[in-house]
Design a protein around this motif. Structure first.
Motif, PDB file in Angstrom:
ATOM      1  N   ALA A   1       0.834  -1.207   0.000  1.00 48.16           N
ATOM      2  CA  ALA A   1       0.000   0.000   0.000  1.00 48.16           C
ATOM      3  C   ALA A   1       0.864   1.251   0.000  1.00 48.16           C
ATOM      4  CB  ALA A   1      -0.939  -0.006   1.203  1.00 48.16           C
ATOM      5  N   ALA A   2       1.953   1.231   0.762  1.00 50.58           N
ATOM      6  CA  ALA A   2       2.858   2.381   0.787  1.00 50.58           C
ATOM      7  C   ALA A   2       3.455   2.632  -0.593  1.00 50.58           C
ATOM      8  CB  ALA A   2       3.961   2.156   1.821  1.00 50.58           C
ATOM      9  N   ALA A   3       3.829   1.571  -1.293  1.00 51.24           N
ATOM     10  CA  ALA A   3       4.377   1.725  -2.650  1.00 51.24           C
ATOM     11  C   ALA A   3       3.330   2.285  -3.603  1.00 51.24           C
ATOM     12  CB  ALA A   3       4.901   0.380  -3.157  1.00 51.24           C
ATOM     13  N   VAL A   4       2.086   1.834  -3.465  1.00 50.74           N
ATOM     14  CA  VAL A   4       0.989   2.343  -4.291  1.00 50.74           C
ATOM     15  C   VAL A   4       0.819   3.851  -4.080  1.00 50.74           C
ATOM     16  CG1 VAL A   4      -1.533   2.343  -4.517  1.00 50.74           C
ATOM     17  CG2 VAL A   4      -0.266   0.170  -4.537  1.00 50.74           C
ATOM     18  N   VAL A   5       0.784   4.256  -2.824  1.00 50.33           N
ATOM     19  CA  VAL A   5       0.581   5.672  -2.503  1.00 50.33           C
ATOM     20  C   VAL A   5       1.713   6.517  -3.085  1.00 50.33           C
ATOM     21  CG1 VAL A   5       0.499   7.335  -0.606  1.00 50.33           C
ATOM     22  CG2 VAL A   5      -0.808   5.213  -0.457  1.00 50.33           C
ATOM     23  N   ALA A   6       2.941   6.086  -2.895  1.00 51.75           N
ATOM     24  CA  ALA A   6       4.074   6.863  -3.409  1.00 51.75           C
ATOM     25  C   ALA A   6       4.025   6.992  -4.916  1.00 51.75           C
ATOM     26  CB  ALA A   6       5.381   6.209  -2.974  1.00 51.75           C
ATOM     27  N   SER A   7       3.706   5.928  -5.593  1.00 48.81           N
ATOM     28  CA  SER A   7       3.691   5.964  -7.059  1.00 48.81           C
ATOM     29  C   SER A   7       2.617   6.893  -7.591  1.00 48.81           C
ATOM     30  CB  SER A   7       3.496   4.547  -7.603  1.00 48.81           C
ATOM     31  OG  SER A   7       4.538   3.702  -7.174  1.00 48.81           O
ATOM     32  N   LEU A   8       1.478   6.936  -6.937  1.00 52.93           N
ATOM     33  CA  LEU A   8       0.418   7.854  -7.347  1.00 52.93           C
ATOM     34  C   LEU A   8       0.787   9.304  -7.049  1.00 52.93           C
ATOM     35  CD1 LEU A   8      -2.686   5.795  -6.142  1.00 52.93           C
ATOM     36  CD2 LEU A   8      -2.144   6.375  -8.524  1.00 52.93           C
ATOM     37  N   LEU A   9       1.373   9.550  -5.887  1.00 52.62           N
ATOM     38  CA  LEU A   9       1.683  10.926  -5.495  1.00 52.62           C
ATOM     39  C   LEU A   9       2.768  11.546  -6.366  1.00 52.62           C
ATOM     40  CD1 LEU A   9       1.655  10.642  -1.593  1.00 52.62           C
ATOM     41  CD2 LEU A   9       0.005  11.860  -3.024  1.00 52.62           C
ATOM     42  N   TRP A  10       3.748  10.764  -6.749  1.00 52.49           N
ATOM     43  CA  TRP A  10       4.884  11.315  -7.497  1.00 52.49           C
ATOM     44  C   TRP A  10       4.726  11.175  -9.011  1.00 52.49           C
ATOM     45  CZ3 TRP A  10       5.717  10.343  -2.400  1.00 52.49           C
ATOM     46  CH2 TRP A  10       6.558  11.199  -1.705  1.00 52.49           C
ATOM     47  N   ALA A  11       3.528  10.840  -9.488  1.00 53.05           N
ATOM     48  CA  ALA A  11       3.326  10.657 -10.929  1.00 53.05           C
ATOM     49  C   ALA A  11       2.872  11.924 -11.635  1.00 53.05           C
ATOM     50  CB  ALA A  11       2.299   9.551 -11.183  1.00 53.05           C
TER      51      ALA A  11
ATOM     52  N   THR B   1       4.303  -6.721  -7.772  1.00 48.17           N
ATOM     53  CA  THR B   1       4.302  -5.763  -8.876  1.00 48.17           C
ATOM     54  C   THR B   1       3.046  -5.808  -9.729  1.00 48.17           C
ATOM     55  OG1 THR B   1       5.577  -7.376 -10.152  1.00 48.17           O
ATOM     56  CG2 THR B   1       6.810  -5.627  -9.039  1.00 48.17           C
ATOM     57  N   ASP B   2       2.466  -6.994  -9.956  1.00 46.65           N
ATOM     58  CA  ASP B   2       1.267  -7.026 -10.796  1.00 46.65           C
ATOM     59  C   ASP B   2       0.045  -6.529 -10.036  1.00 46.65           C
ATOM     60  OD1 ASP B   2       1.199  -9.360  -9.204  1.00 46.65           O
ATOM     61  OD2 ASP B   2       0.069 -10.478 -10.708  1.00 46.65           O
ATOM     62  N   SER B   3      -0.054  -6.876  -8.751  1.00 45.13           N
ATOM     63  CA  SER B   3      -1.169  -6.375  -7.946  1.00 45.13           C
ATOM     64  C   SER B   3      -1.099  -4.865  -7.803  1.00 45.13           C
ATOM     65  CB  SER B   3      -1.161  -7.025  -6.560  1.00 45.13           C
ATOM     66  OG  SER B   3      -1.395  -8.415  -6.654  1.00 45.13           O
ATOM     67  N   ASN B   4       0.084  -4.356  -7.520  1.00 45.12           N
ATOM     68  CA  ASN B   4       0.237  -2.914  -7.371  1.00 45.12           C
ATOM     69  C   ASN B   4       0.075  -2.186  -8.697  1.00 45.12           C
ATOM     70  OD1 ASN B   4       0.729  -3.336  -4.668  1.00 45.12           O
ATOM     71  ND2 ASN B   4       2.942  -3.244  -4.864  1.00 45.12           N
ATOM     72  N   GLY B   5       0.552  -2.805  -9.771  1.00 40.97           N
ATOM     73  CA  GLY B   5       0.328  -2.219 -11.088  1.00 40.97           C
ATOM     74  C   GLY B   5      -1.142  -2.114 -11.410  1.00 40.97           C
ATOM     75  N   ALA B   6      -1.907  -3.121 -10.987  1.00 41.89           N
ATOM     76  CA  ALA B   6      -3.347  -3.107 -11.221  1.00 41.89           C
ATOM     77  C   ALA B   6      -4.031  -2.008 -10.414  1.00 41.89           C
ATOM     78  CB  ALA B   6      -3.942  -4.476 -10.871  1.00 41.89           C
ATOM     79  N   THR B   7      -3.711  -1.902  -9.120  1.00 42.69           N
ATOM     80  CA  THR B   7      -4.350  -0.893  -8.279  1.00 42.69           C
ATOM     81  C   THR B   7      -3.987   0.517  -8.727  1.00 42.69           C
ATOM     82  OG1 THR B   7      -4.383  -2.398  -6.382  1.00 42.69           O
ATOM     83  CG2 THR B   7      -4.609  -0.053  -5.921  1.00 42.69           C
ATOM     84  N   VAL B   8      -2.704   0.746  -8.941  1.00 44.75           N
ATOM     85  CA  VAL B   8      -2.267   2.064  -9.424  1.00 44.75           C
ATOM     86  C   VAL B   8      -2.852   2.346 -10.796  1.00 44.75           C
ATOM     87  CG1 VAL B   8      -0.252   3.346 -10.250  1.00 44.75           C
ATOM     88  CG2 VAL B   8      -0.183   2.215  -8.037  1.00 44.75           C
ATOM     89  N   GLY B   9      -2.873   1.331 -11.653  1.00 46.52           N
ATOM     90  CA  GLY B   9      -3.440   1.519 -12.988  1.00 46.52           C
ATOM     91  C   GLY B   9      -4.888   1.916 -12.941  1.00 46.52           C
ATOM     92  N   SER B  10      -5.630   1.328 -12.027  1.00 50.45           N
ATOM     93  CA  SER B  10      -7.043   1.647 -11.865  1.00 50.45           C
ATOM     94  C   SER B  10      -7.226   3.108 -11.443  1.00 50.45           C
ATOM     95  CB  SER B  10      -7.639   0.704 -10.815  1.00 50.45           C
ATOM     96  OG  SER B  10      -9.034   0.754 -10.784  1.00 50.45           O
ATOM     97  N   VAL B  11      -6.546   3.499 -10.385  1.00 50.66           N
ATOM     98  CA  VAL B  11      -6.715   4.854  -9.837  1.00 50.66           C
ATOM     99  C   VAL B  11      -6.166   5.905 -10.797  1.00 50.66           C
ATOM    100  CG1 VAL B  11      -6.105   6.387  -7.929  1.00 50.66           C
ATOM    101  CG2 VAL B  11      -6.657   3.992  -7.468  1.00 50.66           C
TER     102      VAL B  11
ATOM    103  N   ARG C   1       6.418   3.389 -12.085  1.00 49.65           N
ATOM    104  CA  ARG C   1       7.091   3.544 -10.798  1.00 49.65           C
ATOM    105  C   ARG C   1       6.657   2.488  -9.791  1.00 49.65           C
ATOM    106  NH1 ARG C   1       7.943  10.110  -9.903  1.00 49.65           N
ATOM    107  NH2 ARG C   1       9.879  10.157 -11.128  1.00 49.65           N
ATOM    108  N   VAL C   2       5.393   2.119  -9.787  1.00 51.63           N
ATOM    109  CA  VAL C   2       4.993   1.118  -8.803  1.00 51.63           C
ATOM    110  C   VAL C   2       5.566  -0.246  -9.152  1.00 51.63           C
ATOM    111  CG1 VAL C   2       2.765   0.203  -9.677  1.00 51.63           C
ATOM    112  CG2 VAL C   2       3.111   0.573  -7.224  1.00 51.63           C
ATOM    113  N   VAL C   3       5.720  -0.553 -10.434  1.00 55.64           N
ATOM    114  CA  VAL C   3       6.365  -1.807 -10.816  1.00 55.64           C
ATOM    115  C   VAL C   3       7.840  -1.766 -10.446  1.00 55.64           C
ATOM    116  CG1 VAL C   3       6.990  -3.289 -12.769  1.00 55.64           C
ATOM    117  CG2 VAL C   3       4.682  -2.343 -12.601  1.00 55.64           C
ATOM    118  N   MET C   4       8.495  -0.638 -10.638  1.00 59.36           N
ATOM    119  CA  MET C   4       9.900  -0.515 -10.259  1.00 59.36           C
ATOM    120  C   MET C   4      10.101  -0.532  -8.750  1.00 59.36           C
ATOM    121  SD  MET C   4      11.530   2.166 -13.037  1.00 59.36           S
ATOM    122  CE  MET C   4      10.470   3.546 -12.582  1.00 59.36           C
ATOM    123  N   SER C   5       9.020  -0.418  -7.981  1.00 57.71           N
ATOM    124  CA  SER C   5       9.106  -0.449  -6.514  1.00 57.71           C
ATOM    125  C   SER C   5       9.280  -1.851  -5.963  1.00 57.71           C
ATOM    126  CB  SER C   5       7.841   0.181  -5.898  1.00 57.71           C
ATOM    127  OG  SER C   5       7.666   1.507  -6.312  1.00 57.71           O
ATOM    128  N   GLY C   6       9.081  -2.875  -6.803  1.00 55.34           N
ATOM    129  CA  GLY C   6       9.224  -4.243  -6.347  1.00 55.34           C
ATOM    130  C   GLY C   6       7.999  -4.738  -5.594  1.00 55.34           C
TER     131      GLY C   6
END
Length: 408
Positions: free
Chosen positions: A320-330, A348-358, A340-345
């Motif tokens: 969740a922290a990686a998701v938040v950071a990737s959205l804020l700094w985009a 990666t696919d779950s976070n890519g999906a959540t960030v991609g959605s938002v 960025r969320v994929v590069m966060s490790g």
């Protein structure tokens, strides 16, 4: 840890006995968090749940279609490097640098021959750059499809038992993982909620519920609290505590994105559904504070790993922290957020999906990049019985109809 090390890994009875003993252990001295599981107890911790905002018909249609496309594309971007114990931040950066693809702004490229020390996930023939031809199958896509189906069938009458019956009837056991598999096995043995989430389920605060929240946010666009409340019925089948908060938070974040001016506003609104003295709330506030201080995304990622790297790579809190950071700094850019969320490790696919959605909701359909969206060809695979080969546009149209008419 000593007891675990003394057990023969092949002695399943001894391992399960240890899990049972761990379940009875008290919290460590000085535990400072308040993390209830029952919905009424969660509500009692919240100062004031967020209010609903109206979304116009045109915005609803555009943003729901964007959300489905953005989620599915983001999932596929992250799939080749989805294994956080191998694909660390450093290994992802090194691989992308070798491929002349750092920072990541496309599907992960395939290097042939593969350099020593790197190993893409088995999905790579379907998810690497130039090889995407429709969406690959993934549980991050299966669950949204199932949620849409369940909301069409049951609306606000959804319960953990209804969700569980759907899993047993529509999901192959080997296509569910960690907390979901533990809950599934518990149901096979006759357990009912809430015991399905607690019996022999050491994964119950991992990310599995968080990946299931988005469609509640689509259907309750602009109404984060309704999205979070109904998502609880889904999450509590398999999770407790922060695992449940992860899904409620994701549902609220998605719903808030439909009316928010930017990612920060959506995140701040979504925090109103998370118990304020929980570890999840603490982690999200931490990232928001870092963003407010003006540090870079790279510096923030280092601090996130330092603070939350001790969690499993599929835990709720660190992801969740990686998701938040990737959205804020985009800065509102979909491609930057997903890359960025994929590069966060981590997951990666779950976070890519959540960030991609938002990020897609915030940007709108026309702002989505063709090089990521067009290769999907409006279709997705699914392990759900009867739902393989779903048209993404049809999933979006059904979601809009459901959101427009409301849930009974």
């Amino acid at each position: 840890m000593g007891a675990a090390n003394d057990i023969d890994p092949s002695d399943n009875d001894a391992l399960l006995e240890l899990v049972d003993r761990m379940d009875e252990l008290p919290r460590i001295d000085g535990w400072k968090y308040e993390e209830p599981t029952a919905l009424d107890d969660i509500v009692a911790t919240l100062p004031s749940p967020p209010s609903a905002q109206r979304v116009s018909s045109a915005d609803l249609t555009d943003k729901v279609h964007a959300a489905w496309l953005g989620r599915i594309a983001g999932c596929n971007v992250g799939k080749p490097v989805e294994r956080g114990d191998h694909w660390t931040v450093e290994r992802i950066r090194d691989y992308l640098t070798l491929a002349d693809a750092y920072p990541l702004r496309d599907y992960v490229p395939l290097l042939d021959p593969m350099p020593e020390g790197f190993e893409l996930r088995e999905s790579w023939p379907e998810t690497t750059r130039g090889n995407v031809n429709g969406s690959a199958r993934d549980d991050d896509i299966d669950y949204p499809i199932l949620t849409l189906h369940l909301l069409e069938q049951h609306g606000r009458k959804l319960t953990p038992a209804i969700v569980g019956d759907a899993w047993l009837n529509l999901f192959p056991l080997e296509q569910v993982f960690t907390a979901e598999r533990a809950a599934y096995v518990n149901m096979v043995y006759g357990c009912v909620p809430p015991e399905t989430a607690t019996r022999r389920n050491p994964f119950r605060e991992w990310i599995g519920a968080q990946i299931r929240g988005d469609v509640f946010g689509y259907v309750f666009a602009g109404d984060p609290w309704s999205a979070a409340q109904l998502s609880y019925q889904d999450a509590s089948l398999s999770h407790i505590g922060n695992g449940i908060y992860g899904e409620m938070w994701a549902a609220a974040l998605v719903a808030a994105a439909f009316t928010a001016a930017d990612a920060r506003e959506a995140i701040e609104v979504s925090l109103q559904v998370v118990p304020p003295r929980s570890r999840l709330a603490e982690a999200i506030h931490h990232v928001l504070d870092l963003h407010g201080s003006g540090v870079t995304w790279e510096e923030t990622l280092g601090q996130i790993w330092a603070a939350y790297g001790h969690y499993s790579w599929v835990h709720t809190i660190n992801n969740a922290a990686a998701v938040v950071a990737s959205l804020l700094w985009a800065d509102g850019d979909y491609t930057t957020a997903v890359g960025r969320v994929v590069m966060s490790g981590w997951d990666t696919d779950s976070n890519g999906a959540t960030v991609g959605s938002v990020a897609a909701i915030l940007a709108g359909r026309q702002a989505l990049p063709g090089h990521l969206i067009d290769p999907l060809h409006d279709r997705t695979r699914s392990a759900l019985f009867g739902f393989d080969g779903s048209a993404i546009s049809d999933l979006a149209d059904r979601t809009v109809r459901l959101a427009t008419r409301g849930l009974d």
